[in-house]
Design an enzyme around this catalytic site. Structure first.
Site, short mmCIF file in Angstrom:
data_model
loop_
_atom_site.label_atom_id
_atom_site.label_comp_id
_atom_site.label_asym_id
_atom_site.label_seq_id
_atom_site.Cartn_x
_atom_site.Cartn_y
_atom_site.Cartn_z
N GLU A 33 31.17 13.83 47.06
CA GLU A 33 30.05 13.98 48.01
C GLU A 33 29.06 12.83 47.92
O GLU A 33 28.56 12.36 48.94
CB GLU A 33 29.33 15.32 47.79
CG GLU A 33 30.16 16.54 48.18
CD GLU A 33 30.58 16.53 49.64
OE1 GLU A 33 29.94 15.85 50.45
OE2 GLU A 33 31.58 17.20 49.95
N TYR A 116 21.97 18.56 51.95
CA TYR A 116 23.37 18.51 52.36
C TYR A 116 24.31 18.63 51.15
O TYR A 116 25.23 19.46 51.13
CB TYR A 116 23.71 17.21 53.13
CG TYR A 116 25.20 17.04 53.14
CD1 TYR A 116 25.97 17.79 54.00
CD2 TYR A 116 25.83 16.22 52.19
CE1 TYR A 116 27.35 17.74 53.94
CE2 TYR A 116 27.21 16.17 52.13
CZ TYR A 116 27.96 16.92 53.00
OH TYR A 116 29.31 16.89 52.92
N ASP A 134 25.16 17.86 58.25
CA ASP A 134 25.32 16.39 58.18
C ASP A 134 25.40 15.87 59.62
O ASP A 134 25.18 16.60 60.57
CB ASP A 134 26.57 16.02 57.37
CG ASP A 134 27.84 16.30 58.14
OD1 ASP A 134 27.82 17.17 59.03
OD2 ASP A 134 28.86 15.64 57.88
#
Length: 355
Positions: A33, A116, A134
């Site tokens: 991520e 996020y 996102d």
DNA sequence: AAGGCGGGGGT
DNA sequence: ACCCCAGCCTT
């Protein structure tokens, strides 16, 4: 059928098979991520494999030298991500006993983890019911509901976060979150989405009203600024002059060749007349330009870089030492050319010029 | 609330 | 030339 179920059905048929989707290990998901923040999957993939191989567990990451982490990160951009990852890994060791947390409230405390990323890690690793928001999600939802509120304004962020939370499949947040991002990346693309074969083309407000290409709405940022960099490749006695960038500007704390910046787009001839140049170099220092102007396009500035090489090593006179420069000792020709090439041609910043 | 921070690819 | 990308941090 609900939006979520339709979306997940689409995903089961069309979703991508990505390596970080075959695990629930929060450390591995965190790795992916952070790398993927503002970065395309194709660009981040090789870095993901590289990092996982170098640091298979978070304690190895925490124990690494920052230089090693930055070297692996080299060329990916947004280098603060790498430094924040190191901080975060140390936090996991110190505050979580080396066990990478998986809940939203815990992971969001880690450096470099925002809304996020916390939603992504917690939903993917433990199926916590947090909706990711996102760029893909903004696009899909703004079109589906026909919302023209700017996605990068304060109100817009709030509005879309609420809608995203409403749409989430509470029982399978993990699959839903993967699905909406893949849907945005593969089907509901920024340019030329293929609405004719879209599973939502009957209910999508933007498609019905023919405004798909105008959504989402985004407030424009400031225009890019032009900057002019003059790099000096200075070597003598198998030594190469290098310097370290400062804290505040682009490429913070990274390495480069000694550089002077000018307000105007000067050529070597003009540069020689500046007070700046004579502050650093003796009149006898004679340079020749190497190649043409290289344009480095960043998201918020255009850098025009010129490179100069000393014509005669004996003429080197550095008048000031406030340049923060140092010598790379005993550099051989191959290593030197590699260094110059990677910097000049490949548009990649140097992390550590000491081999 | 706005600005800064990268590199790559698409149109 | 401009937009976008599995955003976050600082001011």
């Amino acid at each position: 059928m609900s939006f979520a179920l339709k979306l997940m059905n689409w995903y089961r048929e069309h979703g991508r098979d990505l390596p970080w989707r075959n695990t629930q290990n929060p450390y591995i998901i965190w790795l992916s991520e952070i790398i993927l923040q503002q970065t395309r999957v194709e660009q981040g993939l090789p870095y993901f494999h590289r990092f996982l191989e170098a640091f298979p567990i978070v304690t190895k990451f925490a124990a690494a030298e920052e230089e090693e982490i930055l070297r692996l990160w080299q060329g990916l951009g947004y280098y603060s991500r790498a430094r924040n990852m190191h901080k975060a890994a140390k936090m996991v060791v110190n505050d979580f006993d080396g066990i990478f947390p998986s809940s939203y409230t815990e992971v969001i405390r880690l450096s470099g983890v925002g809304d996020y990323t916390a939603a992504a890690i917690s939903s993917f690793s433990s199926n916590e019911a947090k909706a990711v928001v996102d760029g893909n999600v903004y696009r899909v939802l703004s079109r589906y509901f026909g919302i023209d509120e700017p996605i990068n304004g304060t109100k817009g962020k709030k509005v879309f976060a609420e809608i995203a939370a409403d749409m989430l499949d509470m029982k399978d947040a993990s699959t839903y979150n993967q699905a909406i991002m893949d849907f945005g990346a593969l089907q509901c693309k920024p340019k030329k989405p293929d609405c004719e074969i879209c599973v939502f083309n009957l209910e999508c407000v933007a498609h019905r009203e023919g405004i798909v290409d105008r959504l989402p709405v985004k407030l424009r940022g400031k225009a890019s600024k032009n900057r002019y960099f003059h790099y000096f490749i200075v070597e003598s006695d198998n030594q190469l002059l290098m310097s370290k960038r400062g804290e505040a500007d682009v490429w913070a704390n990274l390495y480069e060749f000694p550089m002077l910046e000018t307000e105007q787009d000067l050529t070597l001839e003009g540069l020689l007349k500046t007070a700046q140049f004579s502050e650093y170099f003796d009149e006898e220092a004679s340079f020749v330009q190497l190649g043409n102007v290289t344009k480095h396009i960043l998201s918020h500035q255009n850098i025009y870089a010129r490179f100069y090489m000393l014509e005669d090593a004996k003429s080197l006179r550095i008048k000031k030492s406030n340049w923060n420069y140092f010598f790379v000792e005993k550099i051989d020709t191959l290593a030197k050319h590699k260094l110059i090439f990677s910097f000049l041609e490949k548009n990649k910043q140097l992390i550590n010029p000491k081999f």
